[in-house]
Design a protein around this motif. Structure first.
Motif, PDB file in Angstrom:
ATOM      1  N   ARG A 111     -37.025  -7.690  -3.145  1.00 37.69           N
ATOM      2  CA  ARG A 111     -36.108  -8.182  -5.384  1.00 37.69           C
ATOM      3  C   ARG A 111     -37.540  -6.461  -5.991  1.00 37.69           C
ATOM      4  N   ALA A 112     -36.693  -7.287  -7.419  1.00 38.44           N
ATOM      5  CA  ALA A 112     -36.602  -5.896  -8.557  1.00 38.44           C
ATOM      6  C   ALA A 112     -36.155  -6.115  -9.357  1.00 38.44           C
ATOM      7  N   PRO A 113     -36.913  -6.380 -10.645  1.00 34.88           N
ATOM      8  CA  PRO A 113     -36.749  -6.773 -12.618  1.00 34.88           C
ATOM      9  C   PRO A 113     -35.508  -7.030 -12.813  1.00 34.88           C
ATOM     10  N   TYR A 114     -35.324  -5.350 -12.863  1.00 31.58           N
ATOM     11  CA  TYR A 114     -33.814  -4.401 -12.975  1.00 31.58           C
ATOM     12  C   TYR A 114     -32.361  -5.256 -12.426  1.00 31.58           C
ATOM     13  N   PRO A 115     -31.728  -6.122 -13.533  1.00 34.65           N
ATOM     14  CA  PRO A 115     -30.569  -6.452 -13.302  1.00 34.65           C
ATOM     15  C   PRO A 115     -29.756  -5.763 -12.325  1.00 34.65           C
ATOM     16  N   ASP A 116     -29.587  -3.486 -12.541  1.00 33.17           N
ATOM     17  CA  ASP A 116     -29.390  -3.360 -11.213  1.00 33.17           C
ATOM     18  C   ASP A 116     -28.964  -3.202  -9.896  1.00 33.17           C
ATOM     19  N   SER A 117     -30.467  -3.420  -9.538  1.00 30.95           N
ATOM     20  CA  SER A 117     -31.243  -3.743  -8.526  1.00 30.95           C
ATOM     21  C   SER A 117     -30.507  -3.923  -7.657  1.00 30.95           C
ATOM     22  N   LEU A 118     -30.411  -2.848  -6.351  1.00 28.27           N
ATOM     23  CA  LEU A 118     -29.926  -3.013  -5.091  1.00 28.27           C
ATOM     24  C   LEU A 118     -31.008  -4.017  -4.439  1.00 28.27           C
ATOM     25  N   ASP A 119     -31.020  -5.124  -4.230  1.00 33.81           N
ATOM     26  CA  ASP A 119     -31.884  -5.183  -3.280  1.00 33.81           C
ATOM     27  C   ASP A 119     -31.830  -6.915  -2.575  1.00 33.81           C
ATOM     28  N   SER A 120     -32.919  -7.278  -1.923  1.00 34.76           N
ATOM     29  CA  SER A 120     -32.114  -9.150  -0.910  1.00 34.76           C
ATOM     30  C   SER A 120     -30.386  -9.656  -1.558  1.00 34.76           C
ATOM     31  N   ARG A 121     -30.531  -9.908  -3.279  1.00 36.99           N
ATOM     32  CA  ARG A 121     -29.688 -10.818  -3.408  1.00 36.99           C
ATOM     33  C   ARG A 121     -28.746 -10.626  -3.428  1.00 36.99           C
ATOM     34  N   TYR A 122     -28.235  -8.726  -2.760  1.00 35.67           N
ATOM     35  CA  TYR A 122     -26.735  -8.685  -2.350  1.00 35.67           C
ATOM     36  C   TYR A 122     -27.039  -8.269  -0.763  1.00 35.67           C
ATOM     37  N   ALA A 123     -25.450  -8.472  -0.386  1.00 36.35           N
ATOM     38  CA  ALA A 123     -25.394  -8.725   1.551  1.00 36.35           C
ATOM     39  C   ALA A 123     -25.514  -7.023   1.611  1.00 36.35           C
ATOM     40  N   ILE A 124     -25.078  -5.704   1.230  1.00 33.85           N
ATOM     41  CA  ILE A 124     -25.218  -4.573   1.813  1.00 33.85           C
ATOM     42  C   ILE A 124     -26.548  -4.596   2.027  1.00 33.85           C
TER      43      ILE A 124
END
Length: 141
Positions: A111-124
């Motif tokens: 994860r990262a605290p930034y709202p636009d971070s491409l992290d594990s909250r996204y399937a990609i």
């Protein structure tokens, strides 16, 4: 020359070019496995706006055996909030939420605290396999 060689086989540098983390330059200790809440460096598998093989640095939030859940678009690891998944990217492309469930052996939630971070909250991005983890990252500035 020997010192430079020994440094290079154990360390490398990583640059975070986005505002996803508060720091932009990282020293990466190759092969050192980070623990929860450490910075972790891993290779991107490819997809979205990034080519395969570039180095990403995020925060290690979930370990094998941890439980990933959602409530609405908010993600939790072991009931600890780790981010809110946006429905679309900054460019308007739809974003599919990442997986939920128990992290299997050899998979990690980043994860990262930034709202636009491409992290594990996204399937990609999804859960990061152990074999793509480069090492523990240390923030320099």
């Amino acid at each position: 020359l020997l010192a430079a060689f020994l440094f290079r086989i154990q360390f490398t540098f990583g640059i975070n070019a986005s505002p996803s983390l508060p720091c932009h330059l990282f020293l990466i200790h190759l092969g050192e496995m980070p623990v929860r809440d450490d910075y972790v460096a891993f290779t991107w598998h490819g997809g979205g706006p990034y080519r395969a093989g570039i180095t990403f640095v995020k925060i290690l939030a979930g370990l094998p055996g941890d439980t990933v859940t959602t409530s609405g678009r908010t993600f939790f690891v072991n009931d600890r909030p780790v981010g809110v998944a946006k429905p679309t990217s900054r460019t308007g492309a739809p974003l599919e939420p990442g997986p939920v469930g128990t992290l299997p052996e050899g998979r990690y939630y980043v994860r990262a605290p930034y709202p636009d971070s491409l992290d594990s909250r996204y399937a990609i991005t999804g859960w990061i396999p152990r074999d793509r983890i480069i090492g523990r990252a240390y923030a320099l500035f």
